[in-house]
Write an enzyme that holds these catalytic residues in place. Structure first.
Site, PDB file in Angstrom:
ATOM      1  N   ARG A 109       0.824  -1.219   0.000  1.00 50.16           N
ATOM      2  CA  ARG A 109       0.000   0.000   0.000  1.00 50.16           C
ATOM      3  C   ARG A 109       0.853   1.263   0.000  1.00 50.16           C
ATOM      4  NH1 ARG A 109      -4.594  -2.397   4.014  1.00 50.16           N
ATOM      5  NH2 ARG A 109      -5.906  -3.212   2.370  1.00 50.16           N
ATOM      6  N   LYS A 143     -19.071 -17.190   1.477  1.00 49.14           N
ATOM      7  CA  LYS A 143     -20.537 -17.187   1.573  1.00 49.14           C
ATOM      8  C   LYS A 143     -21.243 -16.538   0.391  1.00 49.14           C
ATOM      9  CE  LYS A 143     -20.695 -17.065   6.564  1.00 49.14           C
ATOM     10  NZ  LYS A 143     -20.905 -16.208   7.718  1.00 49.14           N
ATOM     11  N   GLY A 161      -9.226  -8.756  -1.027  1.00 46.45           N
ATOM     12  CA  GLY A 161      -8.077  -9.217  -0.253  1.00 46.45           C
ATOM     13  C   GLY A 161      -7.636 -10.639  -0.524  1.00 46.45           C
ATOM     14  N   GLY A 182     -13.941  -4.140  -0.591  1.00 46.44           N
ATOM     15  CA  GLY A 182     -15.317  -3.650  -0.602  1.00 46.44           C
ATOM     16  C   GLY A 182     -15.522  -2.556  -1.644  1.00 46.44           C
TER      17      GLY A 182
END
Ligand code: AMP
Length: 415
Positions: A34, A217, A373, A396
């Site tokens: 990052r 999920k 990720g 996200g």
């Protein structure tokens, strides 16, 4: 305004970056991706004669000072990466003097923004169910504006280069932009690259388009799955989701991850795929394990017939072939989420097969975007990160952008 068109000479630039880097227990950086990601923007501003006020969050201190999440720990690494000294402001909301004294070419790093609850703008210490919550939230939103205004007052120009938090309407990612004129706010290079990559996936689709959605999920991926259904030719659903789909079709899934309350949803997805002519690709066989550990006993079995006491932990050999075929012929590829418990070497073959097929397709001219990720961790683990078209820093944020949502961090700057 575009970064390349702005004259930074003599200007103070406040730049929101994502320096939320992982640290070990001694505060050493374990992965500096990052920091490296933000360097082009930071260096450009310095080389153009500007000074830098760098701001970021780290972890989730929930509005309280927490020395374990202090950005002081990364000051030297930032200085080394920039090849110059970095000053440190131990209180991000009390840095006016330090900012005012900055000379062209100098750098000031602010302490973790999230030491202040105003950064996220969520009231702390009060439950959502509390009747006083709405009033507390309103009050906090006002405080958030003051906090953003304070940060804005340090600088002449605002640059947002933190894609990872672009889906959040925080003080430093969005609200601050209200205090700069349109010509004094812009996206950084990393942000621009991310936005271009998403644009390529959404607007410039070369067909066939194969999306691979994995992870644990269905429930956390449903928004993007539904959105992709209108765009893709092939939709591979893998990872833990496999077993919810198998169960929904009457299979026995043993101890596999399975969302019993999502069986109808799984059937709806299958029906929708049929109606829209999307080739929905689901696993047919799996590696089943008798324990959730790397050296568990394993067997290959049909996803429809997993013995009691066993759980599906990776895509089986037949499935890997089917997945690879749907990927190799593609001209646009999006991958989010692993095909198995790739953290365990013995259950990484499915994810590796996907990564290798993506690399092959990319070598044949496909545009491939890997994001989120865990899929990024996969391509890094397999040493293939440089062989796909684009690896996104956003989890996200990337998914929300691909769902077609407007990201507040981008909207605030672009208007
Ligand atoms: P997510 O955060 O939903 O993207 O899920 C990522 C996680 O899903 C990774 O940590 C994987 O280990 C896990 N995962 C993938 N496949 C399975 C599976 N078959 N059973 C349990 N966990 C899985």
């Amino acid at each position: 305004m575009k970064l390349d068109d702005y004259n930074f000479a003599g200007k103070k630039a406040i730049v929101r970056v994502d320096f939320n880097v992982p640290l070990d227990e001694n505060g050493n950086i374990t992965d500096d991706t990052r920091i490296r990601g933000a360097l082009p923007t930071l260096k450009k501003i310095l080389e153009a004669g500007g000074s830098l006020i760098i701001m970021s969050h780290m972890g989730k201190p929930k509005g309280k000072v927490n020395p374990k999440l202090s950005l002081m720990q990364i000051k030297d690494a930032v200085a080394k990466a920039l090849g110059r000294d970095v000053k440190f402001a131990p209180d991000c909301a009390d840095a006016a003097e330090a900012a005012a004294s900055l000379q062209p070419g100098e750098v000031l790093l602010l302490e973790n923004l999230r030491f202040y609850p105003e950064e996220e703008g969520k009231p702390v210490g009060i439950d959502k169910a509390d009747p006083a919550y709405d009033a507390a939230k309103k009050e906090m939103k006002e405080k958030q504006k003051d906090f953003a205004k304070k940060l804005a007052s340090y600088a002449d120009v605002y640059v947002n280069d933190a894609f990872g938090t672009a889906h959040r309407k925080h003080a430093s990612t969005a609200v601050i932009a209200d205090y700069f004129k349109p010509e004094d706010k812009m996206l950084g290079y990393l942000m621009e690259k991310e936005v271009d990559a998403v644009d390529k996936i959404l607007s410039d689709i070369k067909r066939p388009f194969t999306a691979i959605m994995g992870g644990s999920k269905v429930s956390t991926k449903i928004g993007i799955i539904e959105n992709l259904m209108d765009k893709v030719d092939n939709l591979i659903l893998c990872g833990g989701m496999t077993y919810t789909f198998a169960k929904a079709q009457g299979g026995n899934v043993g101890q596999s991850l399975c969302e019993l309350d999502k069986l109808d949803l799984a059937r709806e997805i299958m029906q929708k795929a049929k109606e829209k002519g999307v080739n929905l690709v689901l696993g047919v066989d799996c590696v089943a394990a008798d324990d959730f550990k790397n050296d568990a006993n394993t067997q290959i079995c049909s996803v429809m017939d997993i013995p009691e006491g066993w759980e599906g932990v990776d895509a089986g050999p037949e499935t890997r072939k089917i997945f690879a075929d749907a990927i190799k012929g593609a001209k646009t590829i999006l991958w989010n989420g692993p095909a198995g418990v790739f953290e365990f070497d013995n259950f990484a073959a499915g994810s590796r097969a996907i990564a290798e097929a993506i690399v092959e397709a990319t070598n044949n001219g496909a545009f491939s975007l890997v994001g989120g990720g865990d899929s990024v961790a996969c391509v890094n683990k397999f040493g293939l990160a440089d062989e796909v078209s684009y690896v996104s820093t956003g989890g996200g944020a990337l998914l929300e952008a691909i769902e077609g949502k407007v990201l507040p961090g981008i909207a605030a700057v672009k208007g």
